[in-house]
Motif scaffolding. Structure first.
Motif, PDB file in Angstrom:
ATOM      1  N   GLU A  45       0.826  -1.195   0.000  1.00  0.00           N
ATOM      2  CA  GLU A  45       0.000   0.000   0.000  1.00  0.00           C
ATOM      3  C   GLU A  45       0.873   1.262   0.000  1.00  0.00           C
ATOM      4  O   GLU A  45       1.807   1.377   0.803  1.00  0.00           O
ATOM      5  CB  GLU A  45      -0.912   0.011   1.224  1.00  0.00           C
ATOM      6  CG  GLU A  45      -1.974  -1.100   1.188  1.00  0.00           C
ATOM      7  CD  GLU A  45      -2.993  -0.857   0.107  1.00  0.00           C
ATOM      8  OE1 GLU A  45      -2.969  -1.574  -0.905  1.00  0.00           O
ATOM      9  OE2 GLU A  45      -3.788   0.082   0.256  1.00  0.00           O
ATOM     10  N   TYR A  47       0.219   5.406  -0.149  1.00  0.00           N
ATOM     11  CA  TYR A  47      -0.660   6.576  -0.206  1.00  0.00           C
ATOM     12  C   TYR A  47       0.088   7.797   0.337  1.00  0.00           C
ATOM     13  O   TYR A  47       0.991   7.670   1.158  1.00  0.00           O
ATOM     14  CB  TYR A  47      -1.926   6.364   0.630  1.00  0.00           C
ATOM     15  CG  TYR A  47      -2.870   5.328   0.078  1.00  0.00           C
ATOM     16  CD1 TYR A  47      -3.862   5.694  -0.819  1.00  0.00           C
ATOM     17  CD2 TYR A  47      -2.760   3.995   0.467  1.00  0.00           C
ATOM     18  CE1 TYR A  47      -4.747   4.739  -1.328  1.00  0.00           C
ATOM     19  CE2 TYR A  47      -3.630   3.042  -0.042  1.00  0.00           C
ATOM     20  CZ  TYR A  47      -4.613   3.415  -0.933  1.00  0.00           C
ATOM     21  OH  TYR A  47      -5.474   2.477  -1.433  1.00  0.00           O
ATOM     22  N   LYS A 339      -8.199   6.833  -1.317  1.00  0.00           N
ATOM     23  CA  LYS A 339      -8.537   5.866  -0.272  1.00  0.00           C
ATOM     24  C   LYS A 339      -9.862   6.275   0.366  1.00  0.00           C
ATOM     25  O   LYS A 339     -10.018   7.410   0.818  1.00  0.00           O
ATOM     26  CB  LYS A 339      -7.422   5.832   0.773  1.00  0.00           C
ATOM     27  CG  LYS A 339      -7.551   4.672   1.762  1.00  0.00           C
ATOM     28  CD  LYS A 339      -6.297   4.620   2.648  1.00  0.00           C
ATOM     29  CE  LYS A 339      -6.355   3.401   3.558  1.00  0.00           C
ATOM     30  NZ  LYS A 339      -5.129   3.269   4.388  1.00  0.00           N
ATOM     31  N   GLY A 343     -11.264   1.741   3.567  1.00  0.00           N
ATOM     32  CA  GLY A 343      -9.899   1.288   3.340  1.00  0.00           C
ATOM     33  C   GLY A 343      -9.640   0.866   1.910  1.00  0.00           C
ATOM     34  O   GLY A 343      -8.512   0.522   1.547  1.00  0.00           O
ATOM     35  N   ARG A 345     -10.194   1.694  -2.468  1.00  0.00           N
ATOM     36  CA  ARG A 345      -9.861   2.820  -3.344  1.00  0.00           C
ATOM     37  C   ARG A 345     -11.006   3.110  -4.285  1.00  0.00           C
ATOM     38  O   ARG A 345     -11.692   2.183  -4.737  1.00  0.00           O
ATOM     39  CB  ARG A 345      -8.626   2.552  -4.187  1.00  0.00           C
ATOM     40  CG  ARG A 345      -7.570   1.733  -3.566  1.00  0.00           C
ATOM     41  CD  ARG A 345      -6.459   1.475  -4.577  1.00  0.00           C
ATOM     42  NE  ARG A 345      -5.378   0.760  -3.906  1.00  0.00           N
ATOM     43  CZ  ARG A 345      -4.629  -0.151  -4.481  1.00  0.00           C
ATOM     44  NH1 ARG A 345      -4.827  -0.454  -5.741  1.00  0.00           N
ATOM     45  NH2 ARG A 345      -3.681  -0.743  -3.796  1.00  0.00           N
ATOM     46  N   TYR A 373      -3.529   7.363  -3.773  1.00  0.00           N
ATOM     47  CA  TYR A 373      -2.594   6.282  -4.085  1.00  0.00           C
ATOM     48  C   TYR A 373      -1.530   6.778  -5.072  1.00  0.00           C
ATOM     49  O   TYR A 373      -1.813   7.580  -5.959  1.00  0.00           O
ATOM     50  CB  TYR A 373      -3.364   5.110  -4.700  1.00  0.00           C
ATOM     51  CG  TYR A 373      -2.475   4.027  -5.259  1.00  0.00           C
ATOM     52  CD1 TYR A 373      -1.930   3.045  -4.434  1.00  0.00           C
ATOM     53  CD2 TYR A 373      -2.163   4.015  -6.615  1.00  0.00           C
ATOM     54  CE1 TYR A 373      -1.110   2.060  -4.946  1.00  0.00           C
ATOM     55  CE2 TYR A 373      -1.334   3.040  -7.130  1.00  0.00           C
ATOM     56  CZ  TYR A 373      -0.803   2.063  -6.302  1.00  0.00           C
ATOM     57  OH  TYR A 373       0.028   1.096  -6.816  1.00  0.00           O
TER      58      TYR A 373
END
Length: 750
Positions: A45, A47, A339, A343, A345, A373
């Motif tokens: 992940e 972000y 996001k 949790g 996208r 992201y």
């Protein structure tokens, strides 16, 4: 104002990396198309929050705090009799720094006066010759008679030739007049300079301060016009000199923001401005001054310290921005993945504005704080410890491995001829006074030089006599031939008799003027040759024995020859030294014990140290002697007389050298002391981090495009933050110039 384009005193960091001006950031990535999968895939992940920031570019240059220098020089060629100051002395404006040989200046002044007389006399005669020649051509062109058609055509062609010659001569007259006026102007300027020296041969300080350079007289007393004799530095007036960045190479004058970081604080700066006269002279000589910057707020600077200077160019200020590596495109449409609360996208369309290498402005579609992201091909760290960024000092040392007490005013007497020493009339430790006989040398070349000078005089006299004889013969032949022609013309009663008489008169006038010009040239050349003969004969007994006398007071510190020794031109004969000083001369040479940067010296005012028997002795740099392979150092000076380029004499040491004074004087025994330690690089309160937390990133499309980043902890996220690094590392630490600051938390691999 200094010219240091030939120097490499402190290494320059020119970092052409464009970054956003954000607390958070991203790596440098190119835009890519939306992938086939609606959900992009990363190694894990990745972000970062949407933030407000500035879109633009930044350049960082390194500046060193140095005193402002003031050059002291003669505006004409002189011989220096004595320099009264040494590096480390303090002087006030108007203090006498040196004195030159007034007798030599008188000689130069007389030569200028003679040259002026000769220039005016020869120009006047030449102008008369030109006028007479034009009159002769006009007379010949106007000469008429009864001609046939063929003769008329020939005459018209001849008239055209004469008219062309007349026009050419008239143009030459105009050019000669301009050239004459220019020569007279230059001679008068030189006369004024030498007259000033004759009236007062002293060199006086143009500014108060610390003497940081003096010309060394070990290799001769002659000083060229605008050669620095003494440099005085104002240690209370420090400027930020961006060394090795000359004004012709500087490309950041149009940047919006310019500031320097001093002790962690930001101060706006402006560049020192140079006049058009300085720029023109720089271009003509291809020697440009450094870029210097100053702040109106006058932050406290430390001599010898380095300071990063920032140049920012803004495209959009206080804009909502995201990393370029977060943006995907489909035709003209731009997307990001945000996001959501669960949790996951969601894809969102955005409208974009300005961009730089790392960030893009978002005008619609996102709000501050949303997590977007970004496509990271690097493994985002999951196991790490937190490293909190602080500011600290950063230094890299350099060393001077040879040092010795500096003696004031040491002068090496060298032989001007090849020959044999007849006598040495002084011995070591003798006190000498100006005018005392030092030594006598027997040189065949000395005798030959006198003979050669005498032969030159004889040759000039013989050549002149031959020229005059030739002119007298031409005048005689023309006069006698002219009388016969005139008699025949009267008998034949030709109509061109008046023209023949006029042309005869003009031709005779031409010859007499040319004879007069030859006489003027001869008188001038003979006086110059006689002066050269008198100069060579001075101190020479006519048999080649030349006596050499002391030119100033002092003490004989070394005698290198004895009677009977054969010497070559330039051989050292003896040294005369003034008083011993409390100054150490430090030379920067290769060493097996220390890592030495040979072309780097301490800056004036910089603190230095010396280890002796386990105790650290401190001092300061108070001047400079030479810069090794680039010993020449140039300056551009502007005063009420104009703009001048001045330069320093090569120290002759063959390596970088500078002067220091220790706080408590020179110890009696220096044999157990270590090398003199000073700074190669020195920063205060800068961002220094462990090298291990910095990561390199190579553009796959361009292997030479290399950038650096750190993993920055931003709340619950870990984001890639681009940074600008200096070229300097020390041990396991690296100096970071931009991208992170005190208080930021960075991932340190555990």
């Amino acid at each position: 104002m200094k010219i240091r384009n030939l120097l490499s005193i402190k290494k320059l960091a020119v970092l052409g990396i464009c970054v956003s001006f954000l607390a958070g950031g991203c790596g440098k990535m190119t835009e890519s198309s939306i992938p086939e999968l609606e959900e992009p895939v990363a190694l894990n992940e990745a972000y970062r929050p949407v933030e407000y920031g500035t879109i633009g570019s930044i350049q960082v240059l390194m500046a060193t705090a140095v005193p402002r220098d003031y050059c002291n020089y003669y505006s004409a060629n002189v011989n220096i009799s004595q320099i009264y100051v040494e590096p480390g002395d303090t002087v006030n404006v108007g203090d006498v720094l040196a004195v030159c040989d007034v007798d030599e200046a008188k000689k130069q002044l007389q030569e200028c006066k003679d040259a002026l007389v000769h220039e005016n006399e020869t120009y006047e005669i030449s102008a008369q010759i030109s006028d007479t020649q034009i009159k002769l051509w006009e007379s010949q062109a106007a000469d008429t008679d009864e001609f046939s058609t063929e003769q008329i055509e020939k005459k018209e062609s001849t008239e055209d030739d004469y008219n062309t010659q007349i026009a050419t001569e008239q143009e030459n007259e105009r050019y000669d007049k301009q050239l004459h006026e220019y020569r007279v102007q230059k001679i008068n300027e030189q006369m004024a300079l030498y007259q000033q020296i004759v009236d007062d041969g002293t060199l006086k300080a143009v500014h108060s301060g610390l003497v940081t350079y003096t010309k060394k007289l070990t290799d001769g007393r002659s000083a060229a016009a605008y050669e620095n004799i003494v440099i005085v530095s104002d240690t209370d007036d420090l400027v930020l000199d961006i060394k090795d960045t000359a004004i012709n190479e500087y490309k950041y004058s149009d940047y919006d923001k310019k500031y320097v970081i001093v002790d962690g604080e930001k101060y706006d700066v402006t560049e020192s401005q140079y006049t058009s006269e300085v720029l023109v002279l720089s271009k003509i000589n291809n020697r440009y001054p450094d870029v210097c910057v100053e702040s109106r707020e006058k932050p406290f600077l430390t001599a010898g310290q380095m300071y990063p200077v920032y140049f920012e160019k803004t495209k959009a200020d206080q804009a909502l921005v995201v990393g370029k590596d977060s943006i995907y495109k489909d035709g003209d449409t731009r997307y990001v993945y945000v996001k959501n609360d669960e949790g996951g996208r969601e894809k969102r369309i955005i409208t974009t504005g300005e961009s730089d290498e790392n960030y893009t402005q978002v005008t619609e579609g996102l709000k501050e704080g949303e997590l977007v992201y970004y496509n990271s091909t690097d493994q985002v760290p999951t196991k790490y410890s937190k490293y909190t960024v602080t500011r600290s000092d950063f230094d890299i040392a350099n060393y001077g491995v040879r040092y010795s007490r500096s003696d004031a005013g040491t002068i090496t007497e060298t032989c001007d001829y090849e020959g044999q020493i007849v006598s040495v009339n002084v011995k070591q430790d003798d006190t000498v006074e100006k005018g005392m006989l030092l030594y006598v040398v027997d040189t065949g070349e000395g005798k030959a030089a006198i003979t050669e000078a005498k032969n030159a005089i004889d040759s000039e006299n013989e050549s002149y006599a031959q020229k005059i004889a030739d002119y007298d013969k031409q005048i005689k032949d023309l006069s006698e031939g002219g009388s016969s022609a005139e008699e025949n013309n009267r008998q034949d009663e030709k109509p061109d008799t008046a023209y023949d008489e006029q042309q005869l008169k003009l031709n005779l006038q031409l010859l007499n003027l040319q004879k007069k010009l030859a006489c003027a040239d001869h008188t001038y050349q003979l006086s110059r040759l006689q002066s050269a003969y008198d100069s060579i004969s001075a101190g020479n007994d006519g048999k080649g024995n030349i006596s050499v006398y002391a030119k100033n007071d002092g003490k004989v510190s070394k005698v290198s020859v004895k009677a009977g020794d054969n010497v070559e031109e330039g051989s050292d004969i003896l040294q005369i030294t003034g008083n011993s000083t409390d100054v150490l001369l430090v030379q920067v040479k290769d060493s097996n014990s220390y890592k030495v940067n040979k072309d780097n010296i301490a800056d004036v005012g910089e603190r230095v140290s010396l280890e002796l028997d386990g105790t650290t002795i401190y001092g300061s740099c108070i001047g400079f002697a030479g810069y090794g392979s680039v010993a020449q150092k140039g300056y551009i000076n502007q005063d009420d007389k104009g703009v001048h380029i001045t330069g320093n004499t090569d120290s002759g040491y063959g390596n970088a050298a500078f002067y220091i004074k220790l706080d408590n004087g020179i110890p009696d025994d220096l044999t157990r002391a270590s090398a003199v330690k000073f700074s190669y690089v020195s920063f205060k309160k800068v961002v220094v981090v462990p090298t291990s937390i910095i990561h390199k990133q190579v553009n796959p499309m361009d292997k030479d495009d290399i950038s650096y980043y750190v993993w920055k902890i931003d709340g619950d996220s870990v984001v890639k933050q681009p940074v600008i690094l200096s070229d300097y590392t020390s041990g396991s630490n690296t100096l970071v110039l931009y991208g992170i600051d005190e208080g930021d938390e960075i991932c340190l691999a555990s």
